[in-house]
Design a protein around this motif. Sequence first.
Motif, PDB file in Angstrom:
ATOM      1  N   MET A   1       1.095  -8.368 -48.908  1.00  0.00           N
ATOM      2  CA  MET A   1       1.959  -9.231 -48.133  1.00  0.00           C
ATOM      3  C   MET A   1       1.190  -9.679 -46.886  1.00  0.00           C
ATOM      4  SD  MET A   1       5.457  -7.911 -46.295  1.00  0.00           S
ATOM      5  CE  MET A   1       5.632  -6.810 -47.661  1.00  0.00           C
ATOM      6  N   ASN A   2       1.309 -10.962 -46.561  1.00  0.00           N
ATOM      7  CA  ASN A   2       0.634 -11.436 -45.355  1.00  0.00           C
ATOM      8  C   ASN A   2       1.657 -12.086 -44.423  1.00  0.00           C
ATOM      9  OD1 ASN A   2       1.094 -14.011 -46.356  1.00  0.00           O
ATOM     10  ND2 ASN A   2      -0.955 -14.229 -47.193  1.00  0.00           N
ATOM     11  N   ALA A   3       1.212 -12.354 -43.213  1.00  0.00           N
ATOM     12  CA  ALA A   3       2.124 -12.853 -42.181  1.00  0.00           C
ATOM     13  C   ALA A   3       2.655 -14.242 -42.523  1.00  0.00           C
ATOM     14  CB  ALA A   3       1.413 -12.871 -40.836  1.00  0.00           C
ATOM     15  N   LYS A   4       1.869 -15.065 -43.218  1.00  0.00           N
ATOM     16  CA  LYS A   4       2.342 -16.406 -43.573  1.00  0.00           C
ATOM     17  C   LYS A   4       3.548 -16.333 -44.501  1.00  0.00           C
ATOM     18  CE  LYS A   4      -1.954 -18.901 -42.930  1.00  0.00           C
ATOM     19  NZ  LYS A   4      -2.963 -19.761 -43.543  1.00  0.00           N
ATOM     20  N   GLU A   5       3.518 -15.390 -45.432  1.00  0.00           N
ATOM     21  CA  GLU A   5       4.664 -15.220 -46.328  1.00  0.00           C
ATOM     22  C   GLU A   5       5.894 -14.782 -45.543  1.00  0.00           C
ATOM     23  OE1 GLU A   5       3.622 -12.315 -49.236  1.00  0.00           O
ATOM     24  OE2 GLU A   5       1.984 -13.514 -50.054  1.00  0.00           O
ATOM     25  N   LEU A   6       5.697 -13.942 -44.566  1.00  0.00           N
ATOM     26  CA  LEU A   6       6.819 -13.399 -43.807  1.00  0.00           C
ATOM     27  C   LEU A   6       7.456 -14.426 -42.893  1.00  0.00           C
ATOM     28  CD1 LEU A   6       5.372  -9.909 -42.879  1.00  0.00           C
ATOM     29  CD2 LEU A   6       7.002 -10.456 -44.676  1.00  0.00           C
ATOM     30  N   LEU A  14      13.978 -10.398 -43.881  1.00  0.00           N
ATOM     31  CA  LEU A  14      12.980  -9.506 -43.300  1.00  0.00           C
ATOM     32  C   LEU A  14      13.555  -8.117 -43.047  1.00  0.00           C
ATOM     33  CD1 LEU A  14      11.236 -11.929 -40.790  1.00  0.00           C
ATOM     34  CD2 LEU A  14      10.276 -11.002 -42.891  1.00  0.00           C
ATOM     35  N   ARG A  15      14.788  -8.070 -42.561  1.00  0.00           N
ATOM     36  CA  ARG A  15      15.416  -6.772 -42.313  1.00  0.00           C
ATOM     37  C   ARG A  15      15.627  -6.000 -43.615  1.00  0.00           C
ATOM     38  NH1 ARG A  15      18.622 -10.005 -39.052  1.00  0.00           N
ATOM     39  NH2 ARG A  15      17.911  -9.996 -36.903  1.00  0.00           N
ATOM     40  N   ASP A  16      16.026  -6.712 -44.670  1.00  0.00           N
ATOM     41  CA  ASP A  16      16.202  -6.058 -45.973  1.00  0.00           C
ATOM     42  C   ASP A  16      14.875  -5.500 -46.473  1.00  0.00           C
ATOM     43  OD1 ASP A  16      18.872  -6.701 -45.951  1.00  0.00           O
ATOM     44  OD2 ASP A  16      18.644  -8.466 -47.244  1.00  0.00           O
ATOM     45  N   GLU A  17      13.820  -6.274 -46.322  1.00  0.00           N
ATOM     46  CA  GLU A  17      12.506  -5.814 -46.754  1.00  0.00           C
ATOM     47  C   GLU A  17      12.033  -4.634 -45.905  1.00  0.00           C
ATOM     48  OE1 GLU A  17       8.311  -7.871 -48.025  1.00  0.00           O
ATOM     49  OE2 GLU A  17      10.137  -9.068 -47.848  1.00  0.00           O
ATOM     50  N   LEU A  18      12.361  -4.659 -44.621  1.00  0.00           N
ATOM     51  CA  LEU A  18      11.992  -3.560 -43.730  1.00  0.00           C
ATOM     52  C   LEU A  18      12.673  -2.258 -44.165  1.00  0.00           C
ATOM     53  CD1 LEU A  18      10.477  -2.775 -41.131  1.00  0.00           C
ATOM     54  CD2 LEU A  18      12.538  -3.390 -39.863  1.00  0.00           C
ATOM     55  N   VAL A  19      13.933  -2.342 -44.525  1.00  0.00           N
ATOM     56  CA  VAL A  19      14.661  -1.162 -44.996  1.00  0.00           C
ATOM     57  C   VAL A  19      14.020  -0.623 -46.273  1.00  0.00           C
ATOM     58  CG1 VAL A  19      16.865  -0.390 -45.979  1.00  0.00           C
ATOM     59  CG2 VAL A  19      16.840  -1.770 -43.904  1.00  0.00           C
ATOM     60  N   ALA A  20      13.664  -1.514 -47.183  1.00  0.00           N
ATOM     61  CA  ALA A  20      13.044  -1.080 -48.441  1.00  0.00           C
ATOM     62  C   ALA A  20      11.698  -0.411 -48.183  1.00  0.00           C
ATOM     63  CB  ALA A  20      12.877  -2.279 -49.367  1.00  0.00           C
ATOM     64  N   ARG A  48       1.435  -0.647 -42.413  1.00  0.00           N
ATOM     65  CA  ARG A  48       0.993  -1.933 -41.875  1.00  0.00           C
ATOM     66  C   ARG A  48       1.984  -3.047 -42.213  1.00  0.00           C
ATOM     67  NH1 ARG A  48      -5.478  -2.336 -41.636  1.00  0.00           N
ATOM     68  NH2 ARG A  48      -5.779  -0.378 -40.536  1.00  0.00           N
ATOM     69  N   ASP A  49       2.576  -2.996 -43.402  1.00  0.00           N
ATOM     70  CA  ASP A  49       3.585  -3.986 -43.761  1.00  0.00           C
ATOM     71  C   ASP A  49       4.809  -3.869 -42.862  1.00  0.00           C
ATOM     72  OD1 ASP A  49       1.971  -5.021 -45.738  1.00  0.00           O
ATOM     73  OD2 ASP A  49       2.981  -3.964 -47.385  1.00  0.00           O
ATOM     74  N   VAL A  50       5.194  -2.644 -42.542  1.00  0.00           N
ATOM     75  CA  VAL A  50       6.322  -2.435 -41.621  1.00  0.00           C
ATOM     76  C   VAL A  50       5.991  -3.047 -40.262  1.00  0.00           C
ATOM     77  CG1 VAL A  50       7.583  -0.675 -40.319  1.00  0.00           C
ATOM     78  CG2 VAL A  50       7.269  -0.415 -42.777  1.00  0.00           C
ATOM     79  N   ALA A  51       4.795  -2.826 -39.787  1.00  0.00           N
ATOM     80  CA  ALA A  51       4.389  -3.372 -38.488  1.00  0.00           C
ATOM     81  C   ALA A  51       4.375  -4.896 -38.523  1.00  0.00           C
ATOM     82  CB  ALA A  51       3.012  -2.842 -38.104  1.00  0.00           C
ATOM     83  N   ARG A  52       3.905  -5.472 -39.628  1.00  0.00           N
ATOM     84  CA  ARG A  52       3.898  -6.935 -39.750  1.00  0.00           C
ATOM     85  C   ARG A  52       5.307  -7.498 -39.688  1.00  0.00           C
ATOM     86  NH1 ARG A  52       0.155  -6.102 -43.968  1.00  0.00           N
ATOM     87  NH2 ARG A  52      -1.925  -6.480 -43.186  1.00  0.00           N
ATOM     88  N   ILE A  53       6.217  -6.873 -40.404  1.00  0.00           N
ATOM     89  CA  ILE A  53       7.598  -7.357 -40.422  1.00  0.00           C
ATOM     90  C   ILE A  53       8.217  -7.241 -39.039  1.00  0.00           C
ATOM     91  CG2 ILE A  53       9.912  -6.867 -41.307  1.00  0.00           C
ATOM     92  CD1 ILE A  53       8.605  -6.228 -43.981  1.00  0.00           C
ATOM     93  N   LYS A  54       7.988  -6.130 -38.362  1.00  0.00           N
ATOM     94  CA  LYS A  54       8.534  -5.968 -37.010  1.00  0.00           C
ATOM     95  C   LYS A  54       7.963  -7.019 -36.062  1.00  0.00           C
ATOM     96  CE  LYS A  54       9.712  -1.070 -36.994  1.00  0.00           C
ATOM     97  NZ  LYS A  54       9.468   0.216 -36.328  1.00  0.00           N
ATOM     98  N   THR A  55       6.691  -7.333 -36.202  1.00  0.00           N
ATOM     99  CA  THR A  55       6.059  -8.341 -35.358  1.00  0.00           C
ATOM    100  C   THR A  55       6.682  -9.711 -35.596  1.00  0.00           C
ATOM    101  OG1 THR A  55       3.991  -7.119 -35.340  1.00  0.00           O
ATOM    102  CG2 THR A  55       3.871  -9.453 -34.762  1.00  0.00           C
ATOM    103  N   VAL A  56       6.847 -10.086 -36.860  1.00  0.00           N
ATOM    104  CA  VAL A  56       7.425 -11.384 -37.182  1.00  0.00           C
ATOM    105  C   VAL A  56       8.871 -11.453 -36.706  1.00  0.00           C
ATOM    106  CG1 VAL A  56       8.098 -12.914 -39.076  1.00  0.00           C
ATOM    107  CG2 VAL A  56       5.850 -11.830 -39.085  1.00  0.00           C
TER     108      VAL A  56
END
Length: 67
Positions: A1-6, A14-20, A48-56
Amino acid sequence: MNAKELTTKTPDQLRDELVALKKEAFNLRFQQATGQLENTARMRAVRRDVARIKTVLSQKAAEAAAK
């Protein structure tokens, strides 16, 4: 997963994905504690994916506050 997708996703998605991802991280920690974890690199990727989602999410919140 990359930031552009997010950045194309809505905050709710994003919140749903963060929970998963947090559930997956919990399961990985449990597997590591019991000695069943085979792919140790997945733990780092999930963190790292969790951190990316939180950043976005924080960027989107800052944009909404600026408007």
